[in-house]
Design a protein around this motif. Structure first.
Motif: not given
Lengths: 314, 267
Positions: A82-100
């Motif tokens: 599995d994969y985890y996304y963190t930051g910082g705040e991940p939702f500040m990234h414009a490409d987060l949806p494409a990455m997910i």
């Protein structure tokens, strides 16, 4: 920031102590790959942040979509679970949806957010991808107390109400967020705090609240808010005898950052925790001599969604 | 590598029994009806249900080969808990009731028997190498959920064991995954309680191996669940457990469920 004096400096060896190699943990398997997708950049400036994230902390930068795709491809040969996304705040990234969306082609995803920046144009495509995938998308929302009185002094003025609004929004999109609370209250209040959390969450329409309480990590800004680690709070070779190393995140995970691959999300400000620049380089064993390792040793894989793997039964 | 006995299919593979002797009895009869030649159980014999001693003669009489689950390991060695690793206080409270009941009501004879159970069973069936274990091949109490296990991960686990087909239980929810090389990874579900789907049926897996690629069917099995509820009440087991048997919705041990599996249930 990398320049902060870490609590590790506090320990002085007792007179006559023999210098010996500290305990280390091998990467048993790369089960989990983390992406520090927005670096140390966060819209909040929490007083207990173990990596001192802030709007102006550019020590670690954003990962690009192309970089993430490259890592996903490289991770396949490792059989990552599995994969985890963190930051910082991940939702500040414009490409987060494409990455997910891309990640869900391979496996399950967890996103660690503060819940205060959840624009519809980012939440909506992720929700759609989550519905269509066989894999779970876990939304982890950090709220450090069941009231503004407890949460806001740590996370900032107004953040309790904004994060609760975020929880409501995630529910509307079909998520069942896991509320992640750092234990900023005295341990004896655990039960009372848990109860109050449940009441508050039910109050915004979360009828089956999921709550994860995290022990505090006494590094980064937190060492100034409360206190750093004491000299005795360190993992020794003796402590690793008969200890199940599979309970530690460093035995099964690595985190990709803009500055290379580190052993875990907690230790990215420590140069020795940079394991290399490819997954292969990063697969070497790790010397768990850092003070924060002591907290993991006590509590198990604290960063994972469902607690530690537990000891092997047979 | 232990020698792998050659067996002929179909293979009936049962998951956790949780002392549900009525479902076990029904499953054995159903498997025989479907001409299963070999019967297996992947462990977690006690917990949840009534009168834990009742299932052992059934397993022995039917010639079921049994793997040791975390529950069996705990009961056999009288450990402090069931080794499920719950963190939620409510889940832990119910797990405690269930565990203490099972521990005190399982006779020493069967506890000693459980202590001899293997952690894995390997067979060769129709040319396929089949590995049966409890949680995962690498860890007795690892939860393998459908929504949190990537195919590449399951493939890695299977290859590390030189297995074409891997069969596990432990989570309570059945699923089947085809592996890239034509193999299968199967969670056989459990006989002990329904699959959190609002129905009272329980599940087991029937593996067909004789011709070409292995194929698996997750069998939905009805049994006298009202009688079981009656017996649970007679033993003063928590009404929350009885409710699960009667409604098909899980009421306890929910915190370990991942988002997708949790969303499908009522609680």
């Amino acid at each position: 920031m990398a320049g902060l004096p870490l609590a590790a400096a506090a320990g002085t060896p007792s007179p006559g102590a023999v210098e010996q190699e500290g305990p280390s943990v091998p990467l048993l398997a790369l089960d989990t790959l983390w992406f520090q997708v927005t670096g140390t950049i966060c819209n909040l400036r929490c007083s207990h942040c173990f990596i001192s994230c802030a709007p102006d902390n550019h020590a670690f930068g954003f990962l690009s979509l192309q970089e993430v795709e490259g890592w996903l491809e490289e991770s396949r040969a490792y059989g990552v679970r599995d994969y985890y996304y963190t930051g910082g705040e991940p939702f500040m990234h414009a490409d987060l949806p494409a990455m997910i969306e891309k990640t869900l082609e391979l496996g399950p995803v967890s996103i660690l957010t503060n819940g205060t920046v959840l624009p519809d144009h980012r939440v909506d495509p992720i929700a759609r991808a989550a519905r269509e995938s066989r894999y779970s998308v876990e939304m982890r929302v950090s709220i450090d107390g069941p009231s503004p009185e407890m949460n806001d002094p740590v996370r900032g003025e107004g953040t309790f109400d904004r994060a609760m609004a975020g929880v409501r929004k995630l529910l509307d999109y079909g998520f069942l967020p896991i509320i992640t609370a750092a234990q900023v209250w005295p341990p004896e209040r655990d039960e009372e705090v848990r109860r109050e959390f449940m009441t508050r969450l039910r109050g915004v329409g979360y009828d089956r609240p999921r709550l994860k309480i995290l022990p505090r990590l006494k590094i980064g800004r937190e060492q100034f808010r409360d206190r750093g680690y004491g000299p005795g709070e360190r993992v020794t070779l003796e402590m690793m005898e008969d200890y199940d190393e599979a309970q530690l995140l460093c035995s099964s995970s690595r985190i990709v950052t803009s500055e290379g691959i580190f052993v875990c999300p907690i230790l990215i400000e420590r140069p020795a925790a940079r394991m290399g620049y490819t997954l292969k380089e990063a697969s070497r064993k790790f010397d768990i001599s850092h003070k924060a390792c002591y907290t993991c040793w006590l509590h198990g894989a604290i960063c994972s969604n469902y607690g530690a793997a537990g000891r092997d039964a047979v | 590598m232990p020698s792998e006995p050659d067996v002929r299919g179909p293979l009936a593979v049962f998951g956790g029994v949780y002392s549900n002797h009525l479902a076990l009895e029904a499953a054995v009869a159903d498997a025989r009806r479907r001409e299963a030649r070999e019967l297996y159980c992947l462990g977690d014999l006690g917990g949840f249900g009534p009168n834990p001693d009742k299932i052992f003669p059934l397993l022995l009489d039917a010639g079921v080969e049994v793997v040791r689950g975390n529950y069996d390991d705990s009961i056999a060695r009288a450990l402090g808990d069931c080794q499920c690793g719950y963190t939620d206080p409510r889940d832990n409270a119910f797990a405690r009731i269930s565990y203490d009941y099972s521990l005190t009501r399982t006779s020493p004879r069967w506890r000693a028997w459980m202590n001899e159970l293997p952690s894995k069973i390997r067979v060769r069936a129709g040319g396929h190498r089949v590995l049966m274990c409890h949680g995962s091949p690498r860890r007795t109490n690892e939860f393998l959920w459908d929504s949190t296990s990537s195919t590449q991960f399951l493939d890695r686990l299977a290859r590390a064991q030189d297995a074409d087909v891997v069969m596990v239980t432990h989570t309570g929810l059945p699923w089947v995954r085809e592996l890239p090389g034509g193999g299968l990874f199967v969670n056989v579900g459990v006989l002990g309680r329904p699959a959190n789907d609002g129905g009272t049926a329980v599940r087991y897996a029937l593996l067909t191996v004789d011709e070409g690629s292995p194929a698996v069917e997750v069998v939905s099995l009805t049994y006298d669940h009202e009688q079981l509820a009656h017996e649970m009440r007679a033993e003063r087991l928590p009404e929350e457990f009885v409710e699960t048997i009667l409604t098909g919705w899980w009421t306890t041990c929910l915190e370990i469920l991942p988002a997708k599996e949790r969303a499908r249930g009522r609680f």
